[in-house]
Motif scaffolding. Structure first.
Motif, PDB file in Angstrom:
ATOM      1  N   PHE A   1      32.255 -33.407  11.581  1.00  0.00           N
ATOM      2  CA  PHE A   1      33.266 -34.306  10.974  1.00  0.00           C
ATOM      3  C   PHE A   1      33.987 -34.604  12.352  1.00  0.00           C
ATOM      4  O   PHE A   1      34.134 -36.061  12.670  1.00  0.00           O
ATOM      5  N   PHE A   2      34.354 -33.670  13.478  1.00  0.00           N
ATOM      6  CA  PHE A   2      34.840 -34.418  14.619  1.00  0.00           C
ATOM      7  C   PHE A   2      34.062 -34.888  15.523  1.00  0.00           C
ATOM      8  O   PHE A   2      34.607 -35.852  16.314  1.00  0.00           O
ATOM      9  N   LEU A   3      32.647 -34.943  15.529  1.00  0.00           N
ATOM     10  CA  LEU A   3      31.915 -35.553  16.399  1.00  0.00           C
ATOM     11  C   LEU A   3      32.180 -36.924  15.758  1.00  0.00           C
ATOM     12  O   LEU A   3      31.994 -38.038  16.804  1.00  0.00           O
TER      13      LEU A   3
ATOM     14  N   TYR B   1      34.532 -42.513  16.548  1.00  0.00           N
ATOM     15  CA  TYR B   1      35.235 -43.697  15.790  1.00  0.00           C
ATOM     16  C   TYR B   1      36.155 -44.045  17.186  1.00  0.00           C
ATOM     17  O   TYR B   1      36.234 -45.205  17.309  1.00  0.00           O
ATOM     18  N   ILE B   2      36.977 -42.986  17.860  1.00  0.00           N
ATOM     19  CA  ILE B   2      37.688 -43.188  18.895  1.00  0.00           C
ATOM     20  C   ILE B   2      36.933 -44.093  20.000  1.00  0.00           C
ATOM     21  O   ILE B   2      37.813 -44.782  20.548  1.00  0.00           O
ATOM     22  N   ILE B   3      35.978 -43.259  20.406  1.00  0.00           N
ATOM     23  CA  ILE B   3      35.268 -43.997  21.399  1.00  0.00           C
ATOM     24  C   ILE B   3      34.829 -45.375  21.323  1.00  0.00           C
ATOM     25  O   ILE B   3      35.009 -46.323  21.936  1.00  0.00           O
ATOM     26  N   SER B   4      34.359 -45.567  19.975  1.00  0.00           N
ATOM     27  CA  SER B   4      33.857 -46.946  19.573  1.00  0.00           C
ATOM     28  C   SER B   4      35.143 -48.097  19.600  1.00  0.00           C
ATOM     29  O   SER B   4      35.019 -49.085  20.131  1.00  0.00           O
ATOM     30  N   LEU B   5      36.412 -47.285  19.144  1.00  0.00           N
ATOM     31  CA  LEU B   5      37.614 -48.471  19.429  1.00  0.00           C
ATOM     32  C   LEU B   5      37.716 -48.650  20.947  1.00  0.00           C
ATOM     33  O   LEU B   5      37.945 -49.956  21.225  1.00  0.00           O
ATOM     34  N   PHE B   6      37.701 -47.829  21.795  1.00  0.00           N
ATOM     35  CA  PHE B   6      37.747 -48.072  23.010  1.00  0.00           C
ATOM     36  C   PHE B   6      36.791 -49.052  23.850  1.00  0.00           C
ATOM     37  O   PHE B   6      37.143 -49.805  24.499  1.00  0.00           O
ATOM     38  N   LEU B   7      35.613 -48.738  23.613  1.00  0.00           N
ATOM     39  CA  LEU B   7      34.544 -49.680  23.751  1.00  0.00           C
ATOM     40  C   LEU B   7      34.541 -50.986  23.539  1.00  0.00           C
ATOM     41  O   LEU B   7      34.194 -52.046  24.368  1.00  0.00           O
ATOM     42  N   LYS B   8      34.793 -51.125  22.383  1.00  0.00           N
ATOM     43  CA  LYS B   8      34.980 -52.595  21.612  1.00  0.00           C
ATOM     44  C   LYS B   8      36.145 -53.428  22.029  1.00  0.00           C
ATOM     45  O   LYS B   8      36.103 -54.534  22.111  1.00  0.00           O
TER      46      LYS B   8
ATOM     47  N   LEU C   1      29.239 -44.405  26.648  1.00  0.00           N
ATOM     48  CA  LEU C   1      28.104 -45.294  25.913  1.00  0.00           C
ATOM     49  C   LEU C   1      27.068 -44.566  25.199  1.00  0.00           C
ATOM     50  O   LEU C   1      26.864 -44.839  23.835  1.00  0.00           O
ATOM     51  N   ALA C   2      26.470 -43.393  25.670  1.00  0.00           N
ATOM     52  CA  ALA C   2      25.698 -42.580  24.877  1.00  0.00           C
ATOM     53  C   ALA C   2      26.223 -41.994  23.728  1.00  0.00           C
ATOM     54  O   ALA C   2      25.828 -41.982  22.364  1.00  0.00           O
ATOM     55  N   TYR C   3      27.517 -41.722  23.662  1.00  0.00           N
ATOM     56  CA  TYR C   3      28.149 -41.150  22.599  1.00  0.00           C
ATOM     57  C   TYR C   3      28.373 -42.354  21.590  1.00  0.00           C
ATOM     58  O   TYR C   3      27.968 -41.904  20.280  1.00  0.00           O
ATOM     59  N   TYR C   4      28.689 -43.319  21.646  1.00  0.00           N
ATOM     60  CA  TYR C   4      28.936 -44.536  20.737  1.00  0.00           C
ATOM     61  C   TYR C   4      27.299 -44.653  20.347  1.00  0.00           C
ATOM     62  O   TYR C   4      27.267 -45.069  19.270  1.00  0.00           O
TER      63      TYR C   4
END
Length: 220
Positions: free
Chosen positions: A11-13, A18-25, A58-61
């Motif tokens: 769940f936290f992963l 989701y947070i990282i995707s907002l940052f990268l986008k 990037l890898a996390y995304y």
């Protein structure tokens, strides 16, 4: 002694992804994928080219888009230099564990990596180059670490390479291309064949990514 991290629960992963995707986008114009089939019931050794501080993000995304989306990844683990973990202790919360090249504890790190990859659903992020290198490097030089890890895996593990490439073109923000390659499994692992396969793929990915206007001399 190695430093062991505690991987985030699914769940936290997903929430962190989701947070990282907002940052990268916000930072990038586009994030594009060349996808492959992910084998169910396997663990996953994800290898990427190592060129920037953002590689982990990037890898996390990538993991959240490709592996979490298919419900194949349960936990994410990252092999990190011990000095980085000591400076950035928060990395342990994201599943990072330490490796210290040239020290006796390196064998413990490799054994722990093999233990992780012996459990289906675990993914280990691994940078075979061992050091930060230019994104324009056309040759990926594999260090010997992978030869220490793969033989220690019990069970089925899918080996995956990703060439991450960045360019700007018409935008003020860069575009990232995630070029994935299925490198087989630990059952048919061969170091020389893996290195050749990855390097052939990486060069083709770079050639396909380049956009340029040839000169008259080049056309001839």
């Amino acid at each position: 002694m190695i430093i062991k991290g505690k991987p985030l629960p699914p769940f936290f992963l997903k929430f962190a992804g989701y947070i990282i995707s907002l940052f990268l986008k916000r930072r990038f114009n586009k994030l594009l994928f060349r996808k492959i089939d992910i084998k169910a019931g396997h663990s996953y050794l994800l290898m990427c080219n190592h060129f920037s501080f953002l590689d982990g993000f990037l890898a996390y995304y990538l993991c959240n888009q490709i592996f979490m989306g298919n419900q194949t990844m349960k936990h994410l683990h990252i092999m990190s230099l011990k000095k980085q973990l000591q400076r950035n202790k928060w990395l342990k919360l994201f599943g990072s564990f330490s490796i210290e090249p040239g020290k006796r504890s390196i064998t413990e790190s490799f054994a722990y990596a093999g233990e992780i990859l012996s459990k289906p659903g675990n993914l280990l992020l691994f940078y075979p180059q061992g050091n930060l290198e230019s994104i324009y490097a056309r040759t990926i030089l594999f260090e010997d670490g992978i030869n220490e890890i793969v033989p220690k895996i019990n069970g089925h593990c899918q080996l995956i390479w990703c060439s991450n490439l960045i360019d700007y073109f018409e935008s003020t923000k860069p575009t990232v291309e995630f070029n994935l390659l299925d490198c087989g499994t630990n059952q048919d692992y061969d170091f020389e064949q893996l290195s050749k396969k990855v390097n052939d793929f990486h060069r083709k990915a770079m050639d396909g990514h380049l956009r340029f206007t040839p000169t008259a001399e080049q056309i001839v």
